[in-house]
Design a protein around this motif. Sequence first.
Motif, PDB file in Angstrom:
ATOM      1  N   ALA A 105      -8.768  10.752  43.927  1.00 35.18           N
ATOM      2  CA  ALA A 105     -10.117  10.776  43.365  1.00 35.18           C
ATOM      3  C   ALA A 105     -10.172  11.666  42.131  1.00 35.18           C
ATOM      4  O   ALA A 105     -10.826  11.338  41.131  1.00 35.18           O
ATOM      5  CB  ALA A 105     -11.115  11.255  44.423  1.00 35.18           C
ATOM      6  N   GLU A 106      -9.469  12.795  42.179  1.00 34.77           N
ATOM      7  CA  GLU A 106      -9.449  13.712  41.037  1.00 34.77           C
ATOM      8  C   GLU A 106      -8.714  13.088  39.853  1.00 34.77           C
ATOM      9  O   GLU A 106      -9.163  13.184  38.701  1.00 34.77           O
ATOM     10  CB  GLU A 106      -8.792  15.026  41.457  1.00 34.77           C
ATOM     11  N   ALA A 107      -7.575  12.442  40.131  1.00 35.43           N
ATOM     12  CA  ALA A 107      -6.830  11.779  39.056  1.00 35.43           C
ATOM     13  C   ALA A 107      -7.645  10.637  38.456  1.00 35.43           C
ATOM     14  O   ALA A 107      -7.596  10.400  37.235  1.00 35.43           O
ATOM     15  CB  ALA A 107      -5.498  11.255  39.601  1.00 35.43           C
ATOM     16  N   ALA A 108      -8.388   9.930  39.299  1.00 38.16           N
ATOM     17  CA  ALA A 108      -9.228   8.836  38.804  1.00 38.16           C
ATOM     18  C   ALA A 108     -10.308   9.352  37.863  1.00 38.16           C
ATOM     19  O   ALA A 108     -10.613   8.723  36.839  1.00 38.16           O
ATOM     20  CB  ALA A 108      -9.859   8.095  39.990  1.00 38.16           C
ATOM     21  N   ARG A 109     -10.902  10.494  38.200  1.00 40.41           N
ATOM     22  CA  ARG A 109     -11.900  11.100  37.307  1.00 40.41           C
ATOM     23  C   ARG A 109     -11.275  11.466  35.973  1.00 40.41           C
ATOM     24  O   ARG A 109     -11.818  11.179  34.906  1.00 40.41           O
ATOM     25  CB  ARG A 109     -12.473  12.377  37.930  1.00 40.41           C
ATOM     26  N   LEU A 110     -10.133  12.122  36.050  1.00 43.33           N
ATOM     27  CA  LEU A 110      -9.504  12.658  34.847  1.00 43.33           C
ATOM     28  C   LEU A 110      -9.078  11.555  33.883  1.00 43.33           C
ATOM     29  O   LEU A 110      -9.302  11.660  32.669  1.00 43.33           O
ATOM     30  CB  LEU A 110      -8.289  13.502  35.250  1.00 43.33           C
ATOM     31  N   LEU A 111      -8.471  10.499  34.415  1.00 42.65           N
ATOM     32  CA  LEU A 111      -7.892   9.464  33.550  1.00 42.65           C
ATOM     33  C   LEU A 111      -8.731   8.189  33.509  1.00 42.65           C
ATOM     34  O   LEU A 111      -8.275   7.169  32.990  1.00 42.65           O
ATOM     35  CB  LEU A 111      -6.467   9.140  34.013  1.00 42.65           C
ATOM     36  N   GLU A 112      -9.946   8.251  34.059  1.00 45.22           N
ATOM     37  CA  GLU A 112     -10.877   7.121  34.008  1.00 45.22           C
ATOM     38  C   GLU A 112     -10.231   5.863  34.570  1.00 45.22           C
ATOM     39  O   GLU A 112     -10.133   4.829  33.909  1.00 45.22           O
ATOM     40  CB  GLU A 112     -11.361   6.881  32.568  1.00 45.22           C
ATOM     41  N   ARG A 113      -9.808   5.958  35.849  1.00 48.38           N
ATOM     42  CA  ARG A 113      -9.140   4.838  36.513  1.00 48.38           C
ATOM     43  C   ARG A 113      -9.946   4.413  37.749  1.00 48.38           C
ATOM     44  O   ARG A 113      -9.726   4.914  38.845  1.00 48.38           O
ATOM     45  CB  ARG A 113      -7.719   5.244  36.902  1.00 48.38           C
ATOM     46  N   PRO A 114     -10.888   3.502  37.576  1.00 44.31           N
ATOM     47  CA  PRO A 114     -11.685   3.047  38.731  1.00 44.31           C
ATOM     48  C   PRO A 114     -10.835   2.391  39.811  1.00 44.31           C
ATOM     49  O   PRO A 114     -11.219   2.395  40.986  1.00 44.31           O
ATOM     50  CB  PRO A 114     -12.680   2.060  38.107  1.00 44.31           C
ATOM     51  N   ASP A 115      -9.678   1.811  39.445  1.00 44.29           N
ATOM     52  CA  ASP A 115      -8.813   1.204  40.467  1.00 44.29           C
ATOM     53  C   ASP A 115      -8.237   2.274  41.392  1.00 44.29           C
ATOM     54  O   ASP A 115      -8.095   2.058  42.604  1.00 44.29           O
ATOM     55  CB  ASP A 115      -7.695   0.393  39.802  1.00 44.29           C
ATOM     56  N   TRP A 116      -7.908   3.439  40.857  1.00 41.57           N
ATOM     57  CA  TRP A 116      -7.430   4.535  41.700  1.00 41.57           C
ATOM     58  C   TRP A 116      -8.545   5.037  42.605  1.00 41.57           C
ATOM     59  O   TRP A 116      -8.310   5.336  43.780  1.00 41.57           O
ATOM     60  CB  TRP A 116      -6.901   5.683  40.852  1.00 41.57           C
ATOM     61  N   LEU A 117      -9.743   5.138  42.047  1.00 42.37           N
ATOM     62  CA  LEU A 117     -10.881   5.583  42.845  1.00 42.37           C
ATOM     63  C   LEU A 117     -11.148   4.603  43.988  1.00 42.37           C
ATOM     64  O   LEU A 117     -11.434   5.010  45.117  1.00 42.37           O
ATOM     65  CB  LEU A 117     -12.124   5.722  41.958  1.00 42.37           C
ATOM     66  N   ASN A 118     -11.006   3.323  43.713  1.00 43.85           N
ATOM     67  CA  ASN A 118     -11.199   2.327  44.756  1.00 43.85           C
ATOM     68  C   ASN A 118     -10.150   2.464  45.850  1.00 43.85           C
ATOM     69  O   ASN A 118     -10.452   2.322  47.044  1.00 43.85           O
ATOM     70  CB  ASN A 118     -11.140   0.923  44.155  1.00 43.85           C
TER      71      ASN A 118
END
Length: 671
Positions: A417-430
Amino acid sequence: MSLPAKNLLAEETSPYLLQHKDNPVHWRPWTADALEEAREAGKPILLSVGYAACHWCHVMAHESFEDPRIAEVMNRYFVNIKVDREERPEIDQIYMASLSAMGEQGGWPLTMFLDSEAKPFWGGTYFPPEQRYGRPGFPQILEAVHEAWQNKRSELSKSAGALSAHVKAQLASDRGNPVSPRATLESLSTRIYSMIDKDLGGLRGAPKFPNAPFMRTLWLSGTADHRSAVTESLAAMLAGGIYDHVGGGLARYSTDDRWLVPHFEKMLYDNAQLLRLLCWVYSDTADKLFRIRIEETVSWILRDMRVEGGAFASSLDADTGGVEGTTYLWTKGQIADVLGNQAGSFFETFSLARPEHWEGDPILHRRGHPQYLGEPRETHLRSMLDELLSARQRRDQPDRDDKVLVDWNGLAIGALAEAARLLERPDWLNAARQAFRFVCESMKDGRLPHSFRDGRGVFPGLSSDYACMISAAASLFQSTAEQAYLDQARDWADNLRAWYLDDSGTGYYLTASDAADLPMRIRGDVDEAVPSATSQIIEALLALSMLSHETLNTHVSDVAEAALGRTVGQAYGQAGIVYVAALVEMSKKLLMVEPDRHRFFVPVANRNLDPSRFDIVITDGRPQNLPDGMSINADKRAAYLCIGQICLPPFQSSEELEAALRRANQPKTSW
């Protein structure tokens, strides 16, 4: 209770235990029935603890546990119990502490001899089938322990009782005297920094472990030298053979001091912690090589570690077909066969090494070129590495331990979730959302398991499971602003208090109050490869407190103060508690009012990560989560930063907020 005279592991879910189901040893899992069998038979217990990815566990199994002659001796003299340390870490901690109290070096496989009441009286780690490596042969040990049990049982029982009392005092100690969190952080981080290998990164000597608890302690201490040590250590290990340049992800440790020769097992917890550290360092330095390593590590987690339903497996084995590391090794000819005329360009950056005492094929690394080489070159290198990965996937692969450990999954979900925020990766957040949902669906009667596989859970969970999942929920809340994550975190915190809180109300046990079959109840104060359960609890409750409708509540402060006081008597493993106790004092809260769909301040917060800051987005016009005495206009776009008890004037522009966040997280020249 008379159990069948046969191996009883076939019905277990742990892949490690199932690896031993065909041994001629009459293994029992750790259960109340197995302990009762030892009491009724008046036999000592031979306890063997390991895990699926452990190379030397496999070696001892092949050499001794698969040998019918050795198994016959084990079956005649002992009640034999096999434990997966990842499935039952509380059992492992008790007996590893016992071995340490005997003055012995710990490690796995752990081999302990217990009396009929499960109190330890002697033990070790790996034992060969005959005398070698300066260690006695396992059959000779079995005979010697049996003889001592027959002829000196009262002495052994007395010794076992004293040892158990010592371990209980160590692992379930009471509150210590108050100490200063910041002064303790300063002292510990200075000691850690003095152990740093200034040339090769990490701690001096070999073997070299990533040691995330030490690295994050240095990072939080905030001096420029300490943060540089973290950055340089990460750069060094990520250039070495311990990092899988082809497939992403970090091996458990390096056997040498140059990060070159890995012990090839790959653990979810190592890579979850690495990912979070990389996010902090990339946010701070903007070094694009760290961004690439974030992307590669996430790719490995999502490609190789996801199980059906979206959660994450525990580990990949060190061995392939009984030989360590063969999946990952290359010869120059093999690389040339895959890359063709590009091989020359590849070897301008990457090297193959076969150091002294290494008997396998060469190990791939880029220690000669650890720095970022520019986007065109790094993109070309990645395309060649992808070709090698495609070829490597056609090889035999290491076994995967696919049990879902709740605490390790919590670490991975939070990091994703933190990496998704940092690099703007909604697929990681999902992906993080899916894993979170899997864990929620594994609950029974509102309670978490510790381990889950094939539709079966190991209940009750540990306090670390609740802590890591509360922190995961907090990370998802900060990434999505969805209140449901915070509501779930509150439910888990209620369970934590109901089942794990001690009588003083200022500390928590590792095990639930209704957990059966335990020789003692312990706290979980000591770090291992991950921060201690106690530190995870404090960090989780801090996050929930900061993100909820109250300011930092006194319970979090009381628990942190009590835990920090207990560390004074610890010889090692205090970094986790020292880190979170200081975090409690240093915590910051950022409220961002974003009244429409356009996110004005959120991107600024996302690219300026700070482990001591907790971010809240207000989108619905209702003021919430405010520090005492603070009022805001929830209809007007603004950002509010509170550091400790001081709230700065509201920021109206993203540029002003970015400058303030950079100042708040600026390295100090000294304490």
